[in-house]
Motif scaffolding. Structure first.
Motif, short mmCIF file in Angstrom:
data_model
loop_
_atom_site.label_atom_id
_atom_site.label_comp_id
_atom_site.label_asym_id
_atom_site.label_seq_id
_atom_site.Cartn_x
_atom_site.Cartn_y
_atom_site.Cartn_z
N ASP A 31 2.39 6.87 1.19
CA ASP A 31 1.75 7.64 0.12
C ASP A 31 1.62 6.82 -1.16
O ASP A 31 0.78 7.09 -1.99
N THR A 32 2.45 5.83 -1.33
CA THR A 32 2.50 5.10 -2.58
C THR A 32 1.71 3.80 -2.54
O THR A 32 1.85 2.98 -3.44
N ALA A 33 0.87 3.62 -1.54
CA ALA A 33 0.16 2.36 -1.37
C ALA A 33 -0.70 2.00 -2.58
O ALA A 33 -0.71 0.86 -3.01
N GLY A 34 -1.44 2.94 -3.15
CA GLY A 34 -2.35 2.62 -4.24
C GLY A 34 -1.82 2.94 -5.61
O GLY A 34 -2.57 2.99 -6.57
N LEU A 35 -0.51 3.18 -5.76
CA LEU A 35 0.05 3.60 -7.03
C LEU A 35 0.68 2.44 -7.78
O LEU A 35 1.10 1.44 -7.18
N ALA A 78 4.46 4.74 -11.24
CA ALA A 78 4.17 5.94 -10.47
C ALA A 78 5.07 6.00 -9.23
O ALA A 78 5.58 7.06 -8.87
N LYS A 79 5.27 4.85 -8.59
CA LYS A 79 6.15 4.81 -7.43
C LYS A 79 7.58 5.16 -7.83
O LYS A 79 8.27 5.91 -7.14
#
Length: 136
Positions: A16-20, A24-25
């Motif tokens: 879910d955190t690939a593009g953050l 944000a992570k």
């Protein structure tokens, strides 16, 4: 919720955190940790409190370096407030005068209740603008 819908949802994880961003992570990890602690009944965690304090201290250091503190000046604040009010009044006056021109030219045939109120406030707006300009 039916079974196919629940299978479509992604489990919370690294995918879910690939593009953050890093921040944000970090926030997502903190939220998950708090959620787990609430489920376990361990709401007051010393490590969580220490983490929050260190983060807020880092944020304070960054803001103090980039923006030196300026003591608020009451006269400048009131002057800024008057300037803002003057700008808003001039805008309302301009709109009312434009409306009056449209009515006079026949562009607007029937004037609505709101438009009548706006037209009736023209003199009051002019007086307020003059008063604020004198105070400035």
């Amino acid at each position: 919720m039916s079974a196919p819908e629940s299978q479509q949802q992604k489990p919370a994880g690294d995918s879910d955190t690939a593009g953050l961003s890093k921040a944000a992570k970090r926030n997502m990890k903190r939220k998950e940790k708090r959620k787990q602690q609430q489920e376990d009944g361990d709401v007051d965690s010393v490590s969580d409190a220490v983490e929050n304090v260190s983060i807020s201290e880092d944020a304070n250091e960054k803001t103090s370096k980039s923006n030196p503190p300026n003591p608020p000046d009451d006269s400048s604040a009131s002057a800024a407030e008057r300037a803002k009010k003057l700008k808003n009044l001039k805008k309302k006056l301009r709109q009312a005068e434009d409306l009056q021109q449209k009515v006079d030219s026949g562009e607007i045939d029937e004037v609505t209740k709101d438009q009548k109120e706006k037209l009736s406030r023209v003199e009051t707006l002019r007086d307020e603008v003059l008063q604020l300009e004198r105070e400035s």
